[in-house]
Write an enzyme that holds these catalytic residues in place. Sequence first.
Site, PDB file in Angstrom:
ATOM      1  N   GLN A 179      74.545 -16.988  24.475  1.00  0.00           N
ATOM      2  CA  GLN A 179      74.631 -18.317  25.080  1.00  0.00           C
ATOM      3  C   GLN A 179      76.054 -18.861  25.007  1.00  0.00           C
ATOM      4  O   GLN A 179      76.668 -18.843  23.937  1.00  0.00           O
ATOM      5  CB  GLN A 179      73.699 -19.312  24.386  1.00  0.00           C
ATOM      6  CG  GLN A 179      73.612 -20.607  25.199  1.00  0.00           C
ATOM      7  CD  GLN A 179      72.922 -21.748  24.484  1.00  0.00           C
ATOM      8  OE1 GLN A 179      73.374 -22.198  23.435  1.00  0.00           O
ATOM      9  NE2 GLN A 179      71.811 -22.209  25.041  1.00  0.00           N
ATOM     10  N   CYS A 188      72.909 -29.071  24.917  1.00  0.00           N
ATOM     11  CA  CYS A 188      73.438 -29.548  23.627  1.00  0.00           C
ATOM     12  C   CYS A 188      73.835 -31.022  23.714  1.00  0.00           C
ATOM     13  O   CYS A 188      74.653 -31.405  24.554  1.00  0.00           O
ATOM     14  CB  CYS A 188      74.647 -28.696  23.213  1.00  0.00           C
ATOM     15  SG  CYS A 188      75.341 -29.303  21.663  1.00  0.00           S
ATOM     16  N   LYS A 207      69.664 -22.857  30.180  1.00  0.00           N
ATOM     17  CA  LYS A 207      68.795 -23.630  29.286  1.00  0.00           C
ATOM     18  C   LYS A 207      69.093 -25.115  29.452  1.00  0.00           C
ATOM     19  O   LYS A 207      70.199 -25.571  29.199  1.00  0.00           O
ATOM     20  CB  LYS A 207      69.011 -23.206  27.824  1.00  0.00           C
ATOM     21  CG  LYS A 207      68.083 -23.902  26.821  1.00  0.00           C
ATOM     22  CD  LYS A 207      68.067 -23.142  25.503  1.00  0.00           C
ATOM     23  CE  LYS A 207      67.198 -23.778  24.444  1.00  0.00           C
ATOM     24  NZ  LYS A 207      67.842 -24.899  23.757  1.00  0.00           N
ATOM     25  N   ASN A 215      59.970 -24.571  26.111  1.00  0.00           N
ATOM     26  CA  ASN A 215      60.493 -24.733  24.750  1.00  0.00           C
ATOM     27  C   ASN A 215      60.288 -26.169  24.261  1.00  0.00           C
ATOM     28  O   ASN A 215      60.411 -27.108  25.028  1.00  0.00           O
ATOM     29  CB  ASN A 215      61.996 -24.362  24.762  1.00  0.00           C
ATOM     30  CG  ASN A 215      62.729 -24.731  23.485  1.00  0.00           C
ATOM     31  OD1 ASN A 215      63.688 -25.502  23.520  1.00  0.00           O
ATOM     32  ND2 ASN A 215      62.300 -24.200  22.372  1.00  0.00           N
ATOM     33  N   GLY A 216      59.967 -26.264  22.982  1.00  0.00           N
ATOM     34  CA  GLY A 216      59.815 -27.565  22.340  1.00  0.00           C
ATOM     35  C   GLY A 216      58.494 -27.687  21.625  1.00  0.00           C
ATOM     36  O   GLY A 216      57.428 -27.625  22.235  1.00  0.00           O
ATOM     37  N   ASP A 217      58.588 -27.797  20.282  1.00  0.00           N
ATOM     38  CA  ASP A 217      57.398 -28.068  19.457  1.00  0.00           C
ATOM     39  C   ASP A 217      56.360 -26.958  19.424  1.00  0.00           C
ATOM     40  O   ASP A 217      55.158 -27.229  19.457  1.00  0.00           O
ATOM     41  CB  ASP A 217      56.725 -29.379  19.905  1.00  0.00           C
ATOM     42  CG  ASP A 217      57.523 -30.592  19.471  1.00  0.00           C
ATOM     43  OD1 ASP A 217      58.405 -30.433  18.605  1.00  0.00           O
ATOM     44  OD2 ASP A 217      57.259 -31.690  19.979  1.00  0.00           O
ATOM     45  N   GLY A 272      61.931 -22.456  18.338  1.00  0.00           N
ATOM     46  CA  GLY A 272      63.119 -22.831  17.577  1.00  0.00           C
ATOM     47  C   GLY A 272      62.772 -23.071  16.124  1.00  0.00           C
ATOM     48  O   GLY A 272      62.543 -22.133  15.351  1.00  0.00           O
ATOM     49  N   ARG A 273      62.649 -24.348  15.758  1.00  0.00           N
ATOM     50  CA  ARG A 273      62.474 -24.711  14.341  1.00  0.00           C
ATOM     51  C   ARG A 273      61.212 -24.129  13.714  1.00  0.00           C
ATOM     52  O   ARG A 273      61.165 -23.919  12.508  1.00  0.00           O
ATOM     53  CB  ARG A 273      62.503 -26.238  14.203  1.00  0.00           C
ATOM     54  CG  ARG A 273      63.877 -26.823  14.487  1.00  0.00           C
ATOM     55  CD  ARG A 273      63.799 -28.293  14.774  1.00  0.00           C
ATOM     56  NE  ARG A 273      62.984 -28.545  15.973  1.00  0.00           N
ATOM     57  CZ  ARG A 273      62.566 -29.722  16.358  1.00  0.00           C
ATOM     58  NH1 ARG A 273      62.888 -30.794  15.654  1.00  0.00           N
ATOM     59  NH2 ARG A 273      61.835 -29.854  17.449  1.00  0.00           N
TER      60      ARG A 273
HETATM   61  C1  FMN Z   1      69.743 -26.674  14.015  1.00  0.00           C
HETATM   62  C2  FMN Z   1      69.600 -26.492  15.498  1.00  0.00           C
HETATM   63  C3  FMN Z   1      70.564 -25.819  16.204  1.00  0.00           C
HETATM   64  C4  FMN Z   1      70.437 -25.637  17.602  1.00  0.00           C
HETATM   65  N1  FMN Z   1      71.394 -24.948  18.275  1.00  0.00           N
HETATM   66  C5  FMN Z   1      71.246 -24.742  19.613  1.00  0.00           C
HETATM   67  C6  FMN Z   1      72.190 -23.958  20.341  1.00  0.00           C
HETATM   68  O1  FMN Z   1      73.168 -23.439  19.801  1.00  0.00           O
HETATM   69  N2  FMN Z   1      71.972 -23.807  21.673  1.00  0.00           N
HETATM   70  C7  FMN Z   1      70.888 -24.359  22.314  1.00  0.00           C
HETATM   71  O2  FMN Z   1      70.718 -24.190  23.518  1.00  0.00           O
HETATM   72  N3  FMN Z   1      69.976 -25.067  21.638  1.00  0.00           N
HETATM   73  C8  FMN Z   1      70.129 -25.259  20.314  1.00  0.00           C
HETATM   74  N4  FMN Z   1      69.171 -25.943  19.631  1.00  0.00           N
HETATM   75  C9  FMN Z   1      67.946 -26.360  20.342  1.00  0.00           C
HETATM   76  C10 FMN Z   1      66.866 -25.280  20.229  1.00  0.00           C
HETATM   77  O3  FMN Z   1      67.260 -24.096  20.870  1.00  0.00           O
HETATM   78  C11 FMN Z   1      65.546 -25.768  20.828  1.00  0.00           C
HETATM   79  O4  FMN Z   1      65.766 -26.048  22.189  1.00  0.00           O
HETATM   80  C12 FMN Z   1      65.025 -27.038  20.161  1.00  0.00           C
HETATM   81  O5  FMN Z   1      65.104 -26.928  18.756  1.00  0.00           O
HETATM   82  C13 FMN Z   1      63.571 -27.305  20.588  1.00  0.00           C
HETATM   83  O6  FMN Z   1      62.721 -26.264  20.183  1.00  0.00           O
HETATM   84  P1  FMN Z   1      61.786 -26.394  18.862  1.00  0.00           P
HETATM   85  O7  FMN Z   1      61.020 -27.686  19.016  1.00  0.00           O
HETATM   86  O8  FMN Z   1      60.951 -25.158  18.911  1.00  0.00           O
HETATM   87  O9  FMN Z   1      62.715 -26.444  17.685  1.00  0.00           O
HETATM   88  C14 FMN Z   1      69.312 -26.153  18.268  1.00  0.00           C
HETATM   89  C15 FMN Z   1      68.329 -26.832  17.539  1.00  0.00           C
HETATM   90  C16 FMN Z   1      68.461 -27.009  16.172  1.00  0.00           C
HETATM   91  C17 FMN Z   1      67.376 -27.744  15.420  1.00  0.00           C
END
Ligand code: FMN
Length: 325
Positions: A70, A100, A139, A200-202, A224-225
């Site tokens: 990315q 971002c 994204k 994506n999300g949650d 993600g998380r």
């Molecule tokens: C600590 C952290 C770092 C992240 N870094 C990036 C990143 O480098 N590039 C990106 O597109 N999204 C980044 N995100 C967003 C995640 O890729 C994802 O879109 C977001 O956490 C929602 O998904 P989730 O609810 O499954 O966590 C980051 C999120 C977190 C919490």
Amino acid sequence: MSSLIDSIKGKALLAPLAGISNLPFRLVARSFGCSMAFTEMISANGLIRNSKRTFEYLKSSPEDKPLGVQIFGADPEVMAKAAEIAAGNGADSIDINMGCPVKKVVKTGAGAMLMKNPVQAGRIIKAVVEKVNIPVTVKIRSGWSRSSINAVELSRIAEGEGALAIIVHARTADQGYSGVADWSVIGKVKNAIKIPVIGNGDIWKPIDASRMMHETACDAVMVGRGALGNPWLFRGIHRLLTDNANDYLPDLEERRAVIMSHWEKEIHFLGEKIANKTFRKHLLWYTRGLENSAQFRKKASDCNDKESLMNELNKYFNFLRQSEH
Ligand SMILES: Cc1cc2nc3c(=O)[nH]c(=O)nc-3n(C[C@H](O)[C@H](O)[C@H](O)COP(=O)(O)O)c2cc1C
């Protein structure tokens, strides 16, 4: 191109996560069936300036495939050159960051600021697609704010400029990572375009993945998380999506083995000095919610070297084993 779509369709992907989705963590996620993973966001400027630190983010290995690299930036030419560099350094696909929300990034016109500037977003996608002959994904967020939801507009632009797939983080940029993701936006994007849509999300549990796919008809999910300290989530999702089988939860011994193997990978790829710092957060995530983990965390924070930290971890797992009986 079609082989990447095979790695995506109906599967769970690991999200780009700054400071987290490095090579060791990607390998651990893949060992549980994560079908594709992404580097954290990498500065396009840093790549074209040949910054040694920036190049570190491209570190990969033969098992780390397929790998989406990315990149973020605001200038089409710089982004195209950076994509070319990434492609020459092992990327299987390029992902363009348009989500971002961090001030430092947004104020340069990059990241989520591109949600506010669809024309520039289109120029960037076009330049990158023209420059590389590997797939390009984008994204995005739902929009900049609740009053300017424009994921559908951005997705149409991405499709028109030749993106292979689109990833929708169903939050607005001004939401950051708080609040609940509004998956209905993913469904609207899916209805509007023909290329694969990755939702994506949650996604915290396997059932969330199947619910998202059911509710939005998205082609794949990105976690993600939910994967932090919980990489076996990918196995649970895979089981549920393919066999309608129950969640996968490792027993204590497997949990300990996964932690150790992750830690060894961090040491192997990053060196002990860096791993000493970077692995601590994973230890906290891996032990979150386990009995007496606050006490373990406190003890771990007093440890200065790998041996004492490992010692504390082993003692803690012995305690957990005993309290199981
Ligand atoms: C600590 C952290 C770092 C992240 N870094 C990036 C990143 O480098 N590039 C990106 O597109 N999204 C980044 N995100 C967003 C995640 O890729 C994802 O879109 C977001 O956490 C929602 O998904 P989730 O609810 O499954 O966590 C980051 C999120 C977190 C919490």
